[in-house]
Scaffold this active site. Structure first.
Site, mmCIF file in Angstrom:
data_model
loop_
_atom_site.group_PDB
_atom_site.id
_atom_site.type_symbol
_atom_site.label_atom_id
_atom_site.label_comp_id
_atom_site.label_asym_id
_atom_site.label_seq_id
_atom_site.Cartn_x
_atom_site.Cartn_y
_atom_site.Cartn_z
ATOM 1 N N CYS B 173 9.873 10.585 52.397
ATOM 2 C CA CYS B 173 10.159 11.661 51.447
ATOM 3 C C CYS B 173 9.026 11.702 50.429
ATOM 4 O O CYS B 173 9.046 12.850 49.498
ATOM 5 C CB CYS B 173 11.236 11.309 50.803
ATOM 6 S SG CYS B 173 12.821 11.002 51.830
ATOM 7 N N THR B 273 14.387 0.514 52.415
ATOM 8 C CA THR B 273 14.989 1.740 51.970
ATOM 9 C C THR B 273 15.063 1.753 50.465
ATOM 10 O O THR B 273 14.804 2.847 49.931
ATOM 11 C CB THR B 273 16.493 2.222 52.573
ATOM 12 O OG1 THR B 273 17.367 0.779 52.524
ATOM 13 C CG2 THR B 273 16.089 2.608 54.126
ATOM 14 N N HIS B 306 11.550 12.627 40.947
ATOM 15 C CA HIS B 306 12.078 12.448 42.380
ATOM 16 C C HIS B 306 13.504 12.712 42.522
ATOM 17 O O HIS B 306 14.165 13.736 43.173
ATOM 18 C CB HIS B 306 11.826 11.264 42.923
ATOM 19 C CG HIS B 306 11.988 11.192 44.191
ATOM 20 N ND1 HIS B 306 11.590 12.069 45.393
ATOM 21 C CD2 HIS B 306 12.720 10.266 45.023
ATOM 22 C CE1 HIS B 306 11.918 11.736 46.695
ATOM 23 N NE2 HIS B 306 12.607 10.538 46.323
ATOM 24 N N THR B 310 20.540 9.477 43.884
ATOM 25 C CA THR B 310 21.143 8.179 44.638
ATOM 26 C C THR B 310 21.255 7.096 43.364
ATOM 27 O O THR B 310 20.461 7.129 42.392
ATOM 28 C CB THR B 310 20.425 7.416 45.713
ATOM 29 O OG1 THR B 310 19.163 7.082 45.125
ATOM 30 C CG2 THR B 310 20.478 8.459 46.867
ATOM 31 N N HIS B 341 17.648 17.466 48.763
ATOM 32 C CA HIS B 341 16.817 16.782 49.068
ATOM 33 C C HIS B 341 15.977 17.056 50.379
ATOM 34 O O HIS B 341 16.552 16.640 51.446
ATOM 35 C CB HIS B 341 16.946 15.260 49.225
ATOM 36 C CG HIS B 341 15.738 14.432 49.166
ATOM 37 N ND1 HIS B 341 14.419 14.669 49.077
ATOM 38 C CD2 HIS B 341 15.968 12.840 49.334
ATOM 39 C CE1 HIS B 341 13.707 13.867 49.383
ATOM 40 N NE2 HIS B 341 14.221 12.638 49.326
#
Lengths: 381, 414
Positions: B173, B273, B306, B310, B341
């Protein structure tokens, strides 16, 4: 500014490390073997291929981290560890923020990507495997290597079809020249899976004849023979103290339309006119046509026709095989020797007759879809 | 940045709110989210979670911005290619570059799953056909050919006659932001005069099911930096910038709304992650970007975060921002609720929004925010805010593998 190649690690069809690659290239070992590939419709194809050996990861990588790596990732992470070991680098003494990873791969972790898709095809879209998803990300190798080594500097993954490694090499050189890192692990790798083989077969690009003795890169009428593997190199700025295996004087990537200009710029960095030319000649009619045209450009730029070597006949023809050719080139320079190309499973010594140990190697790579890359390597004085 | 200044002379944007920078301005002014029900492909999840899907006609958009595509060309392109083409056509159109200038330029494109929407269809059909005893999938080899990430790069290079460095960056990303940062470095060091740079990604089953498998997708859509946030929304889109050396742009009399004045990059080396719990990598990337721009934290007038919504991202990003800039010291917003996103495109789309923020001297609203998270004190922008003195803005992009990138943009007064 140039950079110094101070270590290399290789996992290839010729064996699980750089020593095996060196021995195979010297002796003309034929790594081509018949493998079985199960296609999506369930039928199995037996075809020749250059599948990489399984490397020993025990003792190199923490078993906990290893469990989270698939075959592709292990190949690359082991190659990275090998590279650091050959350079005599103690990982614990690396400056994490000044150490980075730049990796080139055309397809990334295909087995795991397929496993992830299979997980939700079989169990429903609410039940995909999270572990497979996180390990399917294209940049996973660079991330896993950084995680394994605990390095927090530059971390890039590049993908440019069959020039993915060369693209990574160019970016790594730039990053060193910009002062972004003191040490970079630059590498390339791809894996051959049944699905990849099926892709190649559907595009009529791979040799399906199981009795073929090996890839003939010089015969354009033959479809190519795929393979897999990975190679990783320690690249350091010119000012370093460590003994170098070779020096990367220049590297560039662009488009075919500008290839003469790019090549001339890179070749101009050569101190000696007596340079050895290597290329990415592999197999297949289309690639051969591209390569023929590129060879003419090389001759025009260099002012005369020169012999052009390729070693894909030893380790197979796949998207990031450029990383293995780079390894072969570094080994030729560091060992002051020239390796004869392989075709159809035998050494073609006549192609290197009269060629002495190289001091400078110009590599030219013509990619499909109009890409072009080249680099200049010299031996350490 | 080393040596030469890098000018931004063209912007292109396509995403859930529309296909132009003007569409973005309208969405922002109306505080209108582009999130909607998934119709692009069949999915068991379609009724449960919204997506940031672009509903427009991409070939028509490209025709409007540049030229009509032939049927043959269209057949050989993935949805990701088309998104990239549309944004690039807008950007090059605005920049007004000559073909000679373009022929010496290149493209750096950030991607994560660009052609997967096509290749996964081939795979899924093949898999189902195999279950039913049917051998051949309907999708042809074109679906396989376009799978490779470099396909979009090649499409852009051919369309715009680019002869310079062309490659794709795949850092999840943060891909789009890294592609822009690397392209700027190339210009700064004199390797190129002109670069197209950005990111593009289309929706696909793989990403939708993947983020769902990680339990990161919210049924309510993203509420970045909200205390009650429940996750992200997957989107699609593209953002493209025309970058030029400042000398080159000035010499041809180009309009220069902003400079790309800083780029920072880091890797967490913490988890595949999850971000570093204290946002160490995010902090390092932002600090690196400020250092390369030769700015102090107090110089930054706005952060386009960003902000995926989450739990982990927003908490760690907020901590990193507060650590570097101080409590509530700089206005912050995330524009994720407008587009979802968009993965590799995200950093590039945010770059476009940052330049537009500088051009309009406005700060974009953090749509969906009700109660701000408690972990750090941020000055969250709840509705469009006028910022008459806005000079420098920062954009964050963080990806899987702990891959972090930050870009700094600086307004150029006309």
């Amino acid at each position: 500014m140039s950079a110094r190649v101070t270590g290399l690690g290789v996992v290839s069809a010729l064996g699980p490390d750089a020593a095996a690659l060196l021995a195979g290239l010297r002796q003309g070992a034929n790594a081509c073997a018949v493998h079985e590939f199960k296609y999506l419709d369930g039928h199995t194809v037996r075809a020749p291929a250059y599948m990489a050996a399984t490397p020993e990861a025990k003792g190199l990588i923490d078993p906990k981290k290893l469990r989270r790596m698939d075959r592709f990732c292990r190949m690359c992470a082991v190659a990275a560890r090998q590279a650091l070991a050959t350079a005599g680098i103690d990982v614990a003494r690396l400056d994490p923020a000044r150490t980075g990873v730049v990796f080139g791969t055309a397809f990334g972790a295909m087995t795991t990507t397929q496993a992830f898709v299979d997980s939700w095809l079989k169990q429903g879209e609410r039940h995909g495997s999270p572990l497979n998803f996180m390990n399917s990300v294209h940049g996973i190798v660079a991330s896993q290597i950084a995680l394994d080594l605990g390095v927090t500097g530059v971390n890039l993954t590049l993908s440019q079809r069959d020039l993915s490694f060369e693209a990574a090499l160019v970016s790594a050189l730039h990053a060193l020249e910009n002062g972004e890192a003191d040490l970079l692990l630059v590498g390339g790798g791809d894996e051959l899976t049944p699905l990849m083989h099926e892709f190649g077969a559907r595009m009529r690009q791979v040799n399906l004849n199981p009795v073929t003795p090996g890839l003939d890169p010089f015969l354009p009428t033959h479809p190519t023979m795929p393979g897999d593997g990975a190679a990783v190199f320690v690249l350091e700025p010119d000012r370093g103290q460590r003994k170098a295996m070779a020096r990367l004087e220049a590297a560039a990537i662009g488009r075919t339309a500008a290839s003469a200009k790019t090549l001339a710029r890179v070749a101009a960095r050569a101190n000696s006119g007596d340079l050895l030319v290597t290329t990415n000649r592999g197999g297949g009619r289309t690639a051969a046509r591209l390569r023929d045209n590129a060879d003419k450009t090389v001759d025009v730029v260099l002012g005369r026709a020169r012999p052009k070597l390729t070693h894909r006949g030893a380790f197979g023809d796949f998207a990031s095989a450029g990383a293995l050719q780079f390894a072969a080139n570094v080994l030729m320079l560091s060992g002051r020797e020239v390796f004869a190309p392989m075709s159809r499973g035998r050494l073609r010594n006549e192609l290197v007759a009269g060629l002495g140990p190289p001091q400078t190697i110009l590599h030219d790579a013509a990619g499909i879809s109009g890409s072009h890359a080249c680099y200049l390597l010299t031996s350490e004085p | 940045m080393p040596t030469r200044a890098v000018a931004i002379t063209g912007l292109g944007l396509v995403g859930a709110v529309g296909s132009s920078v003007a569409a973005w301005r309208a969405a922002a002014a109306g505080e209108k989210s582009g999130l909607k029900r998934l119709t692009l492909f069949e999915s068991e999840l379609a009724a449960e979670i919204p997506v940031g899907q672009y509903d427009g006609d991409l070939p028509a958009d490209f025709a409007a911005a540049r030229r009509p595509l032939t049927r043959r060309e269209f057949k050989r392109m993935s949805r990701g290619d088309l998104l990239a083409l549309v944004a690039a056509a807008q950007a090059t159109g605005e920049a007004g570059l000559s073909q000679t200038a373009l022929s010496q330029g290149g493209v750096y494109l950030g991607q994560s799953v660009c052609g997967t929407f096509s290749s996964e269809r081939y795979y899924v059909e093949s898999w189902r056909n195999a279950q039913n005893g049917v051998a051949q999938p309907r999708a042809g080899v074109n679906a396989l050919y376009v799978h490779e990430p470099a396909q979009s790069v090649d499409v852009l290079a051919r369309e715009f006659g680019l002869g310079g460095p062309c490659t794709s960056f795949m850092t999840a990303c943060s891909s789009g932001a890294n592609a822009i940062g690397r392209a700027a470095l190339l210009i700064a060091r004199g390797e190129a005069e002109v670069m197209l740079a950005g990111g593009a990604d289309s929706l696909s089953r793989i990403t939708l099911n993947g983020f769902h498998s990680l339990q990161l997708v919210s049924p309510d859509g993203p509420r970045p930096f909200d205390a009650q946030r429940t996750g992200m929304t997957v989107g699609e889109g593209a953002g493209m910038l025309v970058l030029e050396s400042l000398e080159h742009a000035k010499a041809r009399g180009a309009k220069i709304p902003a400079l790309l004045s800083g780029y920072g990059h880091s890797c967490d080396a913490h988890h595949l992650t999850a971000p570093h719990p204290q946002g160490a990598g995010a902090f390092a990337a932002m600090k690196d970007a400020l250092r390369s721009a030769e700015l102090e934290p107090g110089d930054i007038g706005y952060i386009n975060a960003h902000g995926t919504s989450t739990l982990d991202n927003d908490r760690t990003e907020a901590l990193a921002i507060a650590r570097l800039f101080g409590d509530a010291a700089v206005p912050v917003s995330s524009t994720m609720r407008f587009f979802g996103h968009t993965l590799a495109a995200s950093g590039a789309m945010k770059a476009v929004l940052c330049v537009e923020a500088l051009r309009q001297r406005k700060l974009w609203p953090n749509l969906g925010l009700r109660t701000a998270l408690a972990e750090a004190q941020l000055d969250l922008v709840r509705e469009i805010r006028q910022a008459p003195g806005l000079k420098h803005v920062l954009s964050n992009s963080f990806g899987f593998g702990g891959n972090n990138a930050a870009l700094v943009f600086t307004r150029v007064d006309p």
